[in-house]
Write an enzyme that holds these catalytic residues in place. Structure first.
Site, short mmCIF file in Angstrom:
data_model
loop_
_atom_site.label_atom_id
_atom_site.label_comp_id
_atom_site.label_asym_id
_atom_site.label_seq_id
_atom_site.Cartn_x
_atom_site.Cartn_y
_atom_site.Cartn_z
N LYS A 147 45.61 47.68 42.02
CA LYS A 147 46.79 46.97 42.08
C LYS A 147 47.34 46.48 40.56
CE LYS A 147 46.50 44.52 46.34
NZ LYS A 147 44.77 44.16 46.31
N MET B 188 40.59 33.92 42.73
CA MET B 188 42.29 34.17 42.79
C MET B 188 43.02 32.95 42.95
SD MET B 188 42.45 37.29 45.71
CE MET B 188 41.16 36.48 46.60
N ASP C 289 38.79 50.69 43.03
CA ASP C 289 39.79 49.46 42.85
C ASP C 289 39.81 49.08 41.26
OD1 ASP C 289 40.53 49.09 45.14
OD2 ASP C 289 39.39 47.36 45.49
#
Ligand code: SAH
Length: 394
Positions: free
Chosen positions: A56, A168, A34
């Protein structure tokens, strides 16, 4: 036989990976990684290992979850060992559970290697323990990312009184803070926002709940960041040397005999907002209170020096500043709300704050609760990112 690992890489600093993770990485034929994983950690993989980035960030689209699973299954089917490497801990907001279930469904045995999650490591860099005896009996890890039906029940969370550790949460910070204030979480609740924790570019801010969004904007903090909301955030001053240069406030305290540490905290923390204990250089009071157990415990808890002054010094300071003459603070104590007497000395907290902050000014006039009076002075030399409290009329 080929093996499959689901590995936590830790919060950022490559040294915070586990020995078990290092050993697995040194064996894997393929590493699926990741983007929050520190690239230095990939040096721990075999030189001939195939590295597959599935993150991402970095402008590229993230790889859909089923594609990641399909890739892992293909490699495993071909007899290759596969390490799936995720930031922090693989089972904390890492979708590790989903990958585990999919692999299990395909009959694959997966070895789980836990990692240090950012929600514990980020506060720890500032000396904030997410739980602390007498302060927070627990901590809640929650995502700030979800809106609508998935939105956490902020009212219920606020009511627990436990530390909130929000992952987040930066994009929806305004909404989160609004929801917590509407849930009657005190506006003065200490908070920390910590960006890129444990990495060389780490930045952070400490602020009251009410002031947090503006403070985060002022500093331009962004993702990845952890938000810590709760009284433990006020302990940020404990061990973090980096916070020390910003300490410019002196807290003057007058208190009744038998005052408890909780009563002192309940008076001091709101008076400090938007600052926190991390900005406090010392606590000042009368000589006669030097051994007052609650006050001593308060200073020990926050690792602060207790500076004491004689009744004579306090009286002289009070007289000097009340007369508006050449007081060192330049701020007049005249017209201060009803002057209460503590131990026969009028207005203890304000003179003590000023005496402990030579050349400084009173930035928070006396606030009184049942057992405690508090005033705050700031030294004129401001350092770092800490700003003076707004000047108040006393
Ligand atoms: N599995 C990870 C969390 C992944 S979710 C873990 O256990 O830590 C991604 C979120 O984690 C980010 O948005 C941020 O809130 C947090 N995060 C991850 N690394 C971080 C870091 N170094 N500093 C601050 N927050 C971090």
């Amino acid at each position: 036989m080929s093996r499959a690992w689901l590995i936590g890489a830790g919060p950022g600093d490559a040294e915070l990976i586990t020995v078990k993770a290092m050993r697995a990485l040194a064996q894997a034929d393929v590493v699926l990684v990741d983007d929050l994983v520190n690239p230095e950690i990939l040096d721990m993989a075999r030189a001939d290992a195939q590295i597959v980035h599935v993150g991402k960030r970095g402008g590229s689209a993230s790889t859909p979850q089923d594609e990641i699973i399909a890739t892992m299954l293909a490699h495993l089917g071909a007899g290759r060992s596969v390490a799936r490497l995720k930031g922090g801990d693989p089972f904390v907001f890492g979708r590790g559970g989903e990958e585990l279930l999919a692999l299990r469904a395909a009959g694959i045995q997966v070895e789980i290697v836990s990692g240090i999650t950012a929600g514990i490591a980020a506060p720890a860099t500032l000396g904030i323990p997410v739980t602390h005896r007498g302060m927070a009996q627990g901590a809640i890890f929650v995502t700030g990312h979800s809106a609508g039906e998935q939105e956490p029940d902020w009212r219920a969370l606020a009511a627990t009184g436990l530390t909130l550790v929000i992952y987040m949460g930066m994009r929806r910070l305004d909404d989160i803070v609004d929801a917590l204030l509407r849930a009657e979480m005190p506006a003065a609740t200490p908070c920390a926002a910590i960006e890129s924790a444990t990495l060389p570019g780490q930045r952070q801010t400490l602020a009251s709940l009410e002031a947090l969004p503006a403070e985060v904007r002022r500093m331009g903090l962004g993702s990845p960041a952890i938000l810590v909301i709760g009284s433990v955030a006020a302990l940020a001053s404990y061990t973090q040397a980096a916070a020390a240069p910003g300490r410019s406030l002196a807290v003057g305290i007058g208190c009744r005999r038998g005052v408890t540490v909780e009563q002192i905290e309940a008076a001091v923390l709101p008076a400090l907002a938007p600052h926190t204990m991390a900005d406090v250089a010392c606590v000042a009071t009368l000589d006669s209170k030097a051994d007052e157990p609650g006050l001593v415990a308060f200073c020990e808890r926050h690792r602060l020096r207790l500076t004491t002054f004689s009744a004579k010094e306090v009286q002289e300071c009070f007289a000097r500043d009340s007369s508006g003459s050449s007081g060192s603070s330049g701020s007049s104590l005249r017209g201060s709300e009803v002057v209460q007497e503590w131990a026969g000395v009028p207005g203890v907290c304000e003179p003590c704050a000023l005496l402990a902050s030579p050349g400084g000014t009173l930035v928070r006039g006396k606030r009184a609760t049942d057992a405690v009076t508090v005033a705050i002075a700031a030294s004129s030399a401001e350092h770092g990112t800490h700003r003076a409290l707004p000047r108040v009329q006393v």
